[in-house]
Design a protein around this motif. Structure first.
Motif, short mmCIF file in Angstrom:
data_model
loop_
_atom_site.label_atom_id
_atom_site.label_comp_id
_atom_site.label_asym_id
_atom_site.label_seq_id
_atom_site.Cartn_x
_atom_site.Cartn_y
_atom_site.Cartn_z
N TYR A 1 69.35 23.37 64.60
CA TYR A 1 69.25 23.81 66.00
C TYR A 1 68.74 25.23 66.03
CZ TYR A 1 75.02 22.94 65.81
OH TYR A 1 76.03 22.65 65.28
N GLU B 1 67.86 24.72 72.36
CA GLU B 1 67.90 23.04 73.25
C GLU B 1 69.29 22.23 72.45
OE1 GLU B 1 64.23 21.28 73.38
OE2 GLU B 1 62.94 22.44 75.05
N SER B 2 68.53 22.15 71.02
CA SER B 2 69.52 21.27 70.59
C SER B 2 70.89 21.87 71.06
CB SER B 2 69.11 20.98 69.35
OG SER B 2 69.07 22.39 68.20
N LYS C 1 72.73 21.34 74.26
CA LYS C 1 73.17 19.42 73.78
C LYS C 1 74.63 19.65 73.39
CE LYS C 1 72.09 15.10 72.79
NZ LYS C 1 70.93 14.44 72.14
N SER D 1 78.71 18.99 74.65
CA SER D 1 79.33 17.55 74.15
C SER D 1 81.29 18.07 74.35
CB SER D 1 79.26 17.35 73.10
OG SER D 1 79.73 18.20 71.81
N SER E 1 78.65 20.09 65.71
CA SER E 1 78.91 18.85 65.69
C SER E 1 79.72 19.22 64.24
CB SER E 1 76.98 19.31 64.69
OG SER E 1 76.71 18.07 64.48
N GLU F 1 68.42 28.05 80.67
CA GLU F 1 67.51 27.50 79.18
C GLU F 1 66.41 28.19 78.35
OE1 GLU F 1 68.17 25.12 82.94
OE2 GLU F 1 67.69 27.74 82.37
#
Length: 371
Positions: free
Chosen positions: A24, A27-28, A31, A35, A40, A332
């Motif tokens: 991580y 940004e990841s 994302k 989801s 993950s 962000e």
């Protein structure tokens, strides 16, 4: 008292840090939490391979200190995987109370192949309590549960629920419920404001299996909540550490009037105050975890730790955003996510105010009180 980590604990900490750091970045993470699942499965499998998802199931091998080390690293990276709520917390209850057959489920949990959730909190619950309005009814040798649980953290993806319910003869029992029983179990999953996942679960005469014997498990529920509070405190310490690091790095690089912000004495003093809050939180979190590791699951110690964590977390979250300026509140930039997670932890299992009142109510239990 020895505060040094053993070689095994150091390896566990470093392995967890390396795994999550590779998995991580800001940004990841954004994302992944956006989801459908919210975390993950690949990272979940890696956590299982390192043995993290089975921590605490065997107290002779690992305990609260090891869990604290892992959760601190989870907080540092804001990893969204529900390690505590889908594995460690409900798994520990099964390990303590379950029959030999029920304990076999823990092999799949530790291997990352089965997800759990502790369905205990109900609407209106503010402070940690073993009380519940969900009812258990016995029909011969079988049991059914009726009631509403919300919030159930990680309940949106759980396959087996560990559910608390009031017993017909008094007390609170624990039961295993198959979450796939759509005719008797209704759940509405949702995303929390800090990027985590939860669910509202409604039980309508849902078939259930007693966890071990159908006896009063009030003491075990209380102890489980204390362990969860300690783990959340550890996660908050990791989040505070990273929020402070981001803030001090920003002060060293951002320029105003031709010099970096770190040249302004007022800002460096505020950053120093943040560091003091962090160290107060770290010491109380460690105190709570070590007390549990020594077998002392005292709700007053848990309240003292949660009180300090809440105060320190609020201070560091607010100051980190203030000293970043406008960028600090944007989705962000990572510091806003740390502030959100610290706020969520503050409001989980009692706010600072709730725990302060709890301590005040028990002040008469002590002969000497130091202010």
């Amino acid at each position: 008292m020895d505060f040094q980590l053993s070689d095994e604990q150091t390896l566990l900490r470093d392995t967890t840090r390396d795994l999550l750091s590779r998995s991580y970045d800001p940004e990841s993470r954004i994302k992944v939490i956006g989801s459908d699942l919210g975390w993950s499965r690949e990272v979940w499998s890696q956590l299982a391979d390192t043995g993290i998802l089975g921590l605490g199931f065997d107290q002779d091998e690992s305990g609260q200190l090891e869990i604290a080390l892992v959760l601190t690293e989870v907080g540092r990276r804001l990893a969204p995987e529900p390690i505590l709520h889908a594995a460690l917390a409900p798994g520990a209850l099964i390990a303590q109370l379950g029959t030999d057959e029920q304990k076999q489920l823990l092999d799949d949990v530790a291997a990352g192949q089965h997800l759990l959730a502790f369905a205990h909190l109900e609407p209106g619950h503010r402070k940690p309590t073993a009380e519940t309005s969900t009812r258990a009814a016995r029909q011969g040798d079988s049991w059914t549960l009726t009631g509403r649980k919300n919030p159930v953290l990680a309940g949106d993806s759980a396959e087996t629920l560990v559910v608390s319910a009031a017993l017909p003869d008094g007390g609170t029992g624990l039961f295993l419920v198959d979450a796939a029983q759509t005719n008797a179990v209704s759940r509405r999953g949702y995303r929390t404001f800090d990027g985590q996942r939860g669910a509202q679960i409604d039980l309508d005469s849902a078939p259930a299996q007693p966890l071990g014997d159908a006896v009063d498990a009030t003491g075990h529920i209380r102890d489980a909540l204390i362990r969860v509070q300690s783990a959340l405190c550890s996660e908050a310490v990791g989040a505070m550490e990273e929020a402070l690091r981001l803030t001090t790095d920003y002060l060293k690089t951002r320029k105003q009037f031709g010099v970096t912000l770190s040249k302004f004495q007022a800002l460096t003093q505020r950053a120093a105050d943040m560091y003091v809050s962090l160290e107060l939180a770290r010491s109380m979190s460690l105190y709570a975890a070590m007390s549990i590791a020594d077998g002392n699951l005292d709700p007053m110690i848990a309240s003292r730790a949660k009180l300090q964590i809440g105060r320190s977390g609020r201070h560091i979250a607010q100051e980190s955003i203030q000293m970043h300026g406008g960028i600090g509140v944007t989705a962000e930039y990572p510091v806003s996510h740390y502030a959100a997670r610290l706020t969520a932890i503050e409001n989980t299992l009692g706010t600072s105010g709730d725990h302060l009142h709890n301590l005040i109510e028990h002040i008469g239990d002590y002969e000497l009180v130091r202010i």
